[in-house]
Design an enzyme around this catalytic site. Sequence first.
Site, PDB file in Angstrom:
ATOM      1  N   LYS A 225       0.840  -1.198   0.000  1.00 57.68           N
ATOM      2  CA  LYS A 225       0.000   0.000   0.000  1.00 57.68           C
ATOM      3  C   LYS A 225       0.885   1.262   0.000  1.00 57.68           C
ATOM      4  O   LYS A 225       2.079   1.190   0.262  1.00 57.68           O
ATOM      5  CB  LYS A 225      -0.941  -0.006   1.209  1.00 57.68           C
ATOM      6  CG  LYS A 225      -1.921  -1.191   1.179  1.00 57.68           C
ATOM      7  CD  LYS A 225      -2.753  -1.208  -0.076  1.00 57.68           C
ATOM      8  CE  LYS A 225      -3.810  -2.299  -0.122  1.00 57.68           C
ATOM      9  NZ  LYS A 225      -3.308  -3.659  -0.229  1.00 57.68           N
TER      10      LYS A 225
HETATM   11  C1  LIG Z   1      -9.908  -2.750  -1.644  1.00 62.79           C
HETATM   12  C2  LIG Z   1      -9.253  -3.574  -0.582  1.00 62.79           C
HETATM   13  N1  LIG Z   1      -9.900  -3.804   0.555  1.00 62.79           N
HETATM   14  C3  LIG Z   1      -9.359  -4.528   1.545  1.00 62.79           C
HETATM   15  C4  LIG Z   1      -8.122  -5.077   1.417  1.00 62.79           C
HETATM   16  C5  LIG Z   1      -7.611  -5.948   2.505  1.00 62.79           C
HETATM   17  O1  LIG Z   1      -6.532  -5.430   3.178  1.00 62.79           O
HETATM   18  P1  LIG Z   1      -5.537  -6.385   4.012  1.00 62.79           P
HETATM   19  O2  LIG Z   1      -4.737  -7.159   3.031  1.00 62.79           O
HETATM   20  O3  LIG Z   1      -4.723  -5.414   4.805  1.00 62.79           O
HETATM   21  O4  LIG Z   1      -6.387  -7.238   4.874  1.00 62.79           O
HETATM   22  C6  LIG Z   1      -7.388  -4.851   0.255  1.00 62.79           C
HETATM   23  C7  LIG Z   1      -6.031  -5.397   0.119  1.00 62.79           C
HETATM   24  O5  LIG Z   1      -5.325  -5.232  -0.828  1.00 62.79           O
HETATM   25  C8  LIG Z   1      -7.976  -4.102  -0.783  1.00 62.79           C
HETATM   26  O6  LIG Z   1      -7.336  -3.891  -1.943  1.00 62.79           O
END
Ligand SMILES: Cc1ncc(COP(=O)(O)O)c(C=O)c1O
Length: 380
Positions: free
Chosen positions: A186
């Site tokens: 990110k």
């Molecule tokens: C749009 C979106 N929501 C949620 C997530 C989930 O995040 P995490 O991997 O930190 O759980 C991601 C991960 O890339 C994402 O792209």
Amino acid sequence: MNKKEFIPVCEPTYLGNERKYTQQAVSSGWISSAGSFIGKFEKKFSQYCGMKHGIVTTSGTSALHLALVSLGIKPGDEVIIPDFTMVAVLFAVLYCQARPVFVDVEADTYNIDPEKIEEKITAKTKAIIVVHTYGHPADMEPILKIADKHNLYLLEDAAEAHGAKYKGKKCGGMGQINCFSFFANKIITTGEGGAVVTSNARLADRCRYYKNLCFSLTRERNYCHRDLGYNYRMTNVQAALGLAQLENIEKLVAMRRENARAYNHLLKDIPGIQLPIEKENTRNVYWMYAILLHPKKFGISRNELMLKLKEKRIDTRYFFRPLHNQRVLSKFGIKDKSIYPVTQRLSENGLYLPSSSKLKKENIVYICQTIKNLHKKTNP
Ligand SMILES: Cc1ncc(COP(=O)(O)O)c(C=O)c1O
């Protein structure tokens, strides 16, 4: 460049106090979820988004779940989500035993299509989750109007859009309660981690309560629990990393945007590639530099292109697959036989190219030249 160098699709970029702050957190002994970096990061990040409260979590996925729990989403409620997005959005809805209702996306921004939302609203609909895909803001104005008209909660998932703007407002600063991921790819990262931001004090308190095993926020710990809670606590070491990253977020966004400018310039004349756009009155942060292939015009398929790029040590990723027909849904008795044509086309033909903030210009030139050669080879 050294042609043996592998170009990853994304790696973190440290520009400032990352080592210093994490070392301070470790040395202080506050390595779990108490410690000064947590509060500082929560405050500064929520301020950056234009929201009053920030609650950091273990991941973007847990942030989404926590936000839905705080809204009181219950079994049987319906939650509208885009068909084209990361599976965590779907899972968060399923964790609440609520029903996901899918909406197709726009062909140019890949974000939920506002014109297709209202037809999916029923008496059971409680919330809309809007995702700002690959860093481009969703078209919030009409979506906010729809949410308002039907009295629905609006949750922004800005995991992919730190610092993106829509008509001057930050993504993650427009819905009632909004979520972020700080995974290593990110724009700012805490390794693993996430955050919920809101300006609603009641929702913020509910998030703090549920994320910490439903220990009382006001009374002394007596180990009596009225509700089902979760351990979604971020550590102080992660928050230290996050704070250091946040100090340079505008530089990181500028680097992403500069990379996109270089890609756009070098790829624009190759037939058969749809490049990412930036709509008027928005700031796209190009979390991932995402391209859509028109295989006939380009000459080879998306999968072939990805394989050939891998041979040249260039890492890429497929676009998301549609959510409405993921096999996991059958375990929840959910069947959706509708067709979502835009999502279908994106999932078959989309890929993203190396997108790290610190990606070297010479590597962008090499990647684009390689893509150009692959096109030429099939279309002499
Ligand atoms: C749009 C979106 N929501 C949620 C997530 C989930 O995040 P995490 O991997 O930190 O759980 C991601 C991960 O890339 C994402 O792209």
